[in-house]
Enzyme design. Structure first.
Site, mmCIF file in Angstrom:
data_model
loop_
_atom_site.group_PDB
_atom_site.id
_atom_site.type_symbol
_atom_site.label_atom_id
_atom_site.label_comp_id
_atom_site.label_asym_id
_atom_site.label_seq_id
_atom_site.Cartn_x
_atom_site.Cartn_y
_atom_site.Cartn_z
ATOM 1 N N ASP A 1 87.099 45.635 18.328
ATOM 2 C CA ASP A 1 88.341 46.235 17.844
ATOM 3 C C ASP A 1 88.098 47.544 17.109
ATOM 4 O OD1 ASP A 1 87.197 45.046 15.602
ATOM 5 O OD2 ASP A 1 89.119 44.491 14.715
ATOM 6 N N SER B 1 87.668 40.719 16.986
ATOM 7 C CA SER B 1 86.627 41.642 16.545
ATOM 8 C C SER B 1 85.383 41.568 17.425
ATOM 9 C CB SER B 1 86.309 41.372 15.071
ATOM 10 O OG SER B 1 85.524 42.370 14.508
#
Length: 447
Positions: free
Chosen positions: A244, A103
């Site tokens: 992401d 992330s």
């Protein structure tokens, strides 16, 4: 059994260090394969996406080896956003979806997130069962039942076409100049394509990944890059994604930022007015600002709070039949469109609000006045438990007494990093700083 491998968002850590090693990824793949392939049939499918980290190649290959060893067939998507994996797991009738990403974390980290056949992240219970399988011998498939793996070339294209269908005003981005910061991450191709094909003039930022520069001074955690681009190019809007692309921050034409709370407030108010807001409620975490709660209450709406983590937001949304939720950090979950946070689709909904109201971004980014909030992180060593120290507990008790019901205090461990997060809210900013700094000092001494 207590969870040791899985955190609040799958498995995460420093690449090539436990648990983010090739060996563990192979075993995780095999355990997940054994969990889902219980009938011995060879028709089970897994889709695997990843972001642009160098370690993604290693983990992708290891997961594929583990999955195929237990008879699962693997479809490799390459770099795609996390919400694309959720969408494609369901649309391609896969039994399992896997996203390889850490992330918003720096490039040296990586992670593995699992999605069920419905496109939603696996429950805590399912992850616990996979951990239980990990502790024993994982039975491989018979030689004739080993799975296959192949690359899917149109995965990104499928997601691009779907994302475009969520924008209600085809062609009405014409004349709008939009900065899109993709954080050198998973959406570096998909997000600019969607915006351009919907008619916008696109200024791409963070679209030159090299395996090492994901989230590096760009994206939703480094907003100065997108803000500078918005001002330099005279853009109407900035959309800043994380590595992401499951979360977003919005920047107006002046470079001013709207975080997840402000974006959710805008969507909740608009959806409530049009009768689209299910249950007259918004689901957010304990980190969301008190000002958001007051904003919703003034409109006869409720704020349902959950533990930190978009998975817990989604679980509450599904339990209560709600269709809007998210986090202050920029996860915006709209189950009418996606099974997890989707930064690009949230950006499109903000653009739709601009187009439908005729208002500039600066007129939409501030929906409510925030209550002063301070958040500080304290890193701690492996094996230490600073929150249980007597001096930390005393500092917390003293802080709660000083607030005396006039604000909020939240002390918690991060679910993705070895950090203690110290957050407080109250109208008195001097008191706020004293309270947070006092607890931080206590935690630092204990850590």
């Amino acid at each position: 059994m207590s969870r040791k491998i899985f955190g609040t968002d799958g498995v995460r850590g420093t690449a090539n260090t436990y648990p983010m090693t090739a060996e563990m990824a192979l075993r995780l793949g095999a355990a997940a394969g054994r969990f889902f392939r219980t009938d011995g049939r060879n028709g089970h499918r897994v889709v695997i996406g990843k972001d642009t980290r160098l370690s993604g190649y290693m983990l992708e290959n290891a997961l594929t080896a583990g999955l195929t060893s237990t008879g699962m067939n693997v479809l490799l998507l390459g770099p795609v956003p996390t919400p694309a994996v959720g969408y494609l797991t369901r649309s391609m009738r896969a039994d399992l979806g896997i996203m390889i990403s850490a992330s918003h974390n720096p490039a040296h980290d990586n992670g593995i997130k699992f999605f069920g056949p419905d496109g939603f992240k696996l429950s805590d219970e399912a992850e616990t069962e996979i951990e239980e399988i990990l502790t024993g011998e994982i039975e491989p498939a018979q030689p004739e039942n080993i799975g296959r793996a192949r690359r899917i070339d149109d995965g990104r294209g499928r997601y691009v076409e779907y994302a475009k269908t969520t924008f209600p005003l085809r062609g009405q981005l014409s004349g709008l100049k939009v900065v899109i910061d993709c954080a050198n991450g998973a959406a570096y191709r998909a997000a600019p394509e969607v915006l351009w094909e919907l008619g916008a003039e696109v200024i791409p930022v963070g679209v030159t990944p090299n395996g090492h520069n994901i989230n590096d001074h760009c994206g939703s955690t480094h907003l100065e890059t997108a803000a500078a681009a918005v001002v330099a190019h005279g853009a109407d809007l900035g959309i800043s994604l994380d590595g992401d692309a499951d979360r977003v921050m919005i920047l107006d034409e002046n470079g001013k930022v709207a975080d997840g709370d402000q974006i959710m407030a805008l969507f909740a108010a608009r959806w409530a007015e049009s009768g689209r807001l299910s249950g007259d409620a918004l689901v957010a975490t304990v980190m969301s600002n008190l000002g958001l709660e007051r904003f919703l209450r003034s409109r006869g709406l409720r704020l349902e709070r959950t533990a930190v983590g978009d998975r817990y937001v989604v679980e509450r949304m599904r339990e209560g039949g709600f269709n809007l939720g998210g986090e202050q950090s920029g996860h915006i979950v709209m189950t009418d469109y996606a099974t997890t946070g989707d930064g690009l689709i949230a950006g499109l909904q903000f653009l739709a609000a601009m187009a439908e109201t005729g208002k500039r971004a600066s007129e939409l980014v501030r929906q409510f006045d925030t209550v002063p909030q301070m958040l500080k992180n304290v890193r701690y060593g492996v094996g230490t438990e600073p929150l249980s120290a007597a001096n930390v507990q005393a500092a917390i008790t003293g802080a709660e007494a000083r607030l005396n019901g006039s604000g909020r205090l939240l002390i918690r461990k991060s679910g993705t990093e070895p950090l203690i997060r110290v957050m407080a809210e109250c109208e008195d900013e001097a008191l706020l700083a004293e309270i947070v700094d006092g607890i931080v000092q206590a935690v630092e001494s204990a850590a």
